[in-house]
Design a protein around this motif. Structure first.
Motif, short mmCIF file in Angstrom:
data_model
loop_
_atom_site.label_atom_id
_atom_site.label_comp_id
_atom_site.label_asym_id
_atom_site.label_seq_id
_atom_site.Cartn_x
_atom_site.Cartn_y
_atom_site.Cartn_z
N MET A 135 -83.07 -1.95 19.54
CA MET A 135 -82.92 -0.77 20.07
C MET A 135 -82.44 0.41 20.43
N THR A 136 -83.33 1.44 20.69
CA THR A 136 -82.81 2.67 20.35
C THR A 136 -82.16 3.15 20.99
N SER A 137 -80.58 3.96 21.22
CA SER A 137 -79.63 4.17 21.60
C SER A 137 -80.03 4.71 23.73
N MET A 138 -81.14 5.70 23.57
CA MET A 138 -82.16 6.25 24.22
C MET A 138 -82.55 5.00 24.73
N MET A 139 -83.05 3.68 24.73
CA MET A 139 -83.38 2.34 25.57
C MET A 139 -81.57 1.43 26.02
N LYS A 140 -80.86 1.95 25.33
CA LYS A 140 -79.78 2.04 26.38
C LYS A 140 -79.54 2.56 27.19
N ARG A 141 -79.34 3.96 26.76
CA ARG A 141 -79.30 4.99 28.13
C ARG A 141 -80.05 4.62 29.10
N LEU A 142 -81.35 4.71 28.60
CA LEU A 142 -82.43 3.89 30.32
C LEU A 142 -82.14 2.77 30.75
N LEU A 171 -89.33 -5.15 31.32
CA LEU A 171 -89.52 -5.11 30.25
C LEU A 171 -87.85 -3.79 30.05
N MET A 172 -87.61 -2.98 30.73
CA MET A 172 -85.74 -2.08 30.46
C MET A 172 -85.04 -3.75 30.50
N ALA A 173 -84.96 -4.54 31.05
CA ALA A 173 -84.08 -5.48 31.50
C ALA A 173 -84.00 -5.99 30.21
N SER A 174 -85.02 -6.75 29.72
CA SER A 174 -85.61 -7.10 28.53
C SER A 174 -85.12 -6.49 27.16
N SER A 175 -85.14 -4.96 26.96
CA SER A 175 -84.89 -3.97 26.09
C SER A 175 -83.42 -4.29 25.41
#
Length: 247
Positions: free
Chosen positions: A1-8, A243-247
């Protein structure tokens, strides 16, 4: 997962926590009706502020956002970019609470509480039906618009192209739309109760209730339609959050 997704994901958790606290509040600044589109204004005017706020608290949806997020919402309604809206938001500060709603009373309450004639009672119920149908059309348009935005957001999330601001703004806007539709549904349910009381009173007096009953049944269908619209939007928003929770 990208760092952007983690920040999201981190941003989503923080926004949820703030929104939960906001749901306990009894007041606060509201979004200005001037910053809503025509369909949102229709829903706000039909429901009234009290109904919107009540639904927000019951559903735990009272949103809270910093100025930048609020700016994104306002910009989206105005057709501008989220980046431009963030700059505006920095100047207006934080917004919290339910979406703006016009101060609208329950016009159908007079059906049972006042000695209206049969034709007057039917006129009030017929106007309620017209308003409910208009709000249903507005709800459908809002749900369609929100569905497209959330679907686009999910695509950007999956590709890692979504920013935290875009995610927060889209979810906040969806919650605001849920509040407006939910408030309209709650107002209509109360109106149904008012009309039902009038029908019972007429029956007790031996009056003719056929026309009022027919209007009541039509209004029940409109309430069911608002329920369905709300369920669609809530499901779409929750799918985006999942989707966010599973990322």
């Amino acid at each position: 997962m990208t760092s952007m997704m983690k920040r999201l994901k981190t941003g989503a958790i923080a926004l949820t926590a703030v929104a939960t606290l906001s749901a306990c509040a009894t007041g606060g600044p509201k979004l200005d009706e001037a910053n809503m589109n025509a369909d949102e204004r229709q829903l706000a005017s039909y429901a009234g502020e009290d109904y919107v706020e009540q639904y927000a608290v019951q559903a735990g949806l009272a949103g809270a956002a910093g100025g930048a997020i609020a700016g994104c919402i306002i910009a989206a309604v105005a057709g501008a970019s989220c980046e431009d809206g963030a700059l505006i938001g920095g100047g207006i500060g934080a917004l919290a609470g339910a979406a703006y709603g016009a101060e609208a009373g329950r016009q159908t309450a007079q059906l049972a509480e006042q000695q209206l004639g049969e034709e007057q009672a039917l006129a009030v119920a017929a106007q309620e039906l017209d308003d409910a149908r208009a709000s249903n059309r507005a709800a459908q348009a809002v749900v369609t618009q929100q569905g497209r935005r959330l679907a686009s957001l999910r695509e950007r999330m999956e590709s890692g192209a979504a920013s935290r601001e875009q995610y927060d703004a889209a979810l906040e806007e969806a919650r605001q739309a849920e509040m407006l539709i939910g408030g309209s549904r709650d107002k209509l349910r109360d109106s149904l109760g008012d009309i039902e009381k009038r029908i019972e009173a007429e029956r007790d007096r031996g009056g003719d209730t056929a026309k009022l009953t027919a209007t009541y049944e039509s209004l029940k269908k409109e309430a069911d339609n608002l329920d369905r619209q709300l369920a669609v939007l809530t499901s779409d928003r929750e799918a985006t959050e999942a989707l966010m929770a599973s990322s």
